[in-house]
Motif scaffolding. Structure first.
Motif, mmCIF file in Angstrom:
data_model
loop_
_atom_site.group_PDB
_atom_site.id
_atom_site.type_symbol
_atom_site.label_atom_id
_atom_site.label_comp_id
_atom_site.label_asym_id
_atom_site.label_seq_id
_atom_site.Cartn_x
_atom_site.Cartn_y
_atom_site.Cartn_z
ATOM 1 N N GLN A 1 45.306 60.427 -9.346
ATOM 2 C CA GLN A 1 46.571 60.761 -9.999
ATOM 3 C C GLN A 1 47.024 59.631 -10.914
ATOM 4 N N LEU A 2 46.788 58.422 -10.480
ATOM 5 C CA LEU A 2 47.193 57.262 -11.263
ATOM 6 C C LEU A 2 46.395 57.162 -12.561
ATOM 7 N N THR A 3 45.157 57.601 -12.552
ATOM 8 C CA THR A 3 44.340 57.515 -13.766
ATOM 9 C C THR A 3 44.897 58.388 -14.883
ATOM 10 N N THR A 4 45.615 59.445 -14.537
ATOM 11 C CA THR A 4 46.202 60.292 -15.578
ATOM 12 C C THR A 4 47.409 59.625 -16.228
ATOM 13 N N LYS A 5 48.042 58.712 -15.520
ATOM 14 C CA LYS A 5 49.248 58.057 -16.044
ATOM 15 C C LYS A 5 48.946 56.768 -16.805
ATOM 16 N N VAL A 6 47.854 56.091 -16.460
ATOM 17 C CA VAL A 6 47.540 54.783 -17.033
ATOM 18 C C VAL A 6 46.814 54.972 -18.368
ATOM 19 N N ASN B 1 46.021 51.912 -20.289
ATOM 20 C CA ASN B 1 45.330 50.646 -20.528
ATOM 21 C C ASN B 1 43.879 50.749 -20.049
ATOM 22 N N ALA B 2 42.936 50.422 -20.922
ATOM 23 C CA ALA B 2 41.511 50.560 -20.600
ATOM 24 C C ALA B 2 41.086 49.631 -19.470
ATOM 25 N N ASP B 3 41.617 48.414 -19.431
ATOM 26 C CA ASP B 3 41.260 47.477 -18.367
ATOM 27 C C ASP B 3 41.722 47.994 -17.007
ATOM 28 N N LYS B 4 42.933 48.514 -16.959
ATOM 29 C CA LYS B 4 43.458 49.042 -15.704
ATOM 30 C C LYS B 4 42.675 50.283 -15.269
ATOM 31 N N LEU B 5 42.299 51.112 -16.236
ATOM 32 C CA LEU B 5 41.498 52.290 -15.906
ATOM 33 C C LEU B 5 40.140 51.888 -15.329
ATOM 34 N N ALA B 6 39.558 50.840 -15.895
ATOM 35 C CA ALA B 6 38.266 50.362 -15.385
ATOM 36 C C ALA B 6 38.408 49.849 -13.952
ATOM 37 N N LYS B 7 39.479 49.114 -13.676
ATOM 38 C CA LYS B 7 39.699 48.600 -12.321
ATOM 39 C C LYS B 7 39.950 49.740 -11.336
#
Length: 119
Positions: free
Chosen positions: A75-80, A82-88
């Protein structure tokens, strides 16, 4: 002045060394003569078998907890954005999925293991 500073530094180093050793001994984090760590220990077979009725239920709890965490991260991936945060987040999901697979394997193997070792 320099001699006083050196003596104070040496005294502080000795105090820290003995204090750290005392803290390690108090928590049981010392090594024994055979090189084994005195920290966390693995339960014996008798201890595991004493709780054999709880094994599958605890593994199932762990499985549902991991599933919930993966769902929250998805669910969080749909809101984020930032590419770095998505990678983490992606790395964390991969790690949790590996753990979830391991728990599922343990749940499947638990009844057979209990029958073989706790009879």
């Amino acid at each position: 002045m320099q001699l006083t500073s050196k003596i104070a530094t040496a005294t502080l180093a000795i105090a820290i060394t003995f204090g750290g050793a005392a803290a390690a001994m108090a928590t049981g984090l010392t090594t024994t003569a055979d090189g084994a760590s005195g920290g966390r220990h693995r339960p014996t077979l008798e201890q595991i078998c004493a709780h054999q009725d709880q094994i599958v239920s605890r593994l199932t709890e762990r499985q549902s907890h991991l599933t919930d965490r993966i769902a929250r991260l998805n669910q969080l991936t749909t809101k984020v954005t930032n590419a770095d945060k998505l990678a983490k987040i992606g790395q964390r999901i991969t790690t949790l999925q590996t753990r979830l697979d391991r728990v599922a394997e343990r749940i499947a193997a638990a009844p057979e293991w209990i029958a073989a070792h706790c009879s």
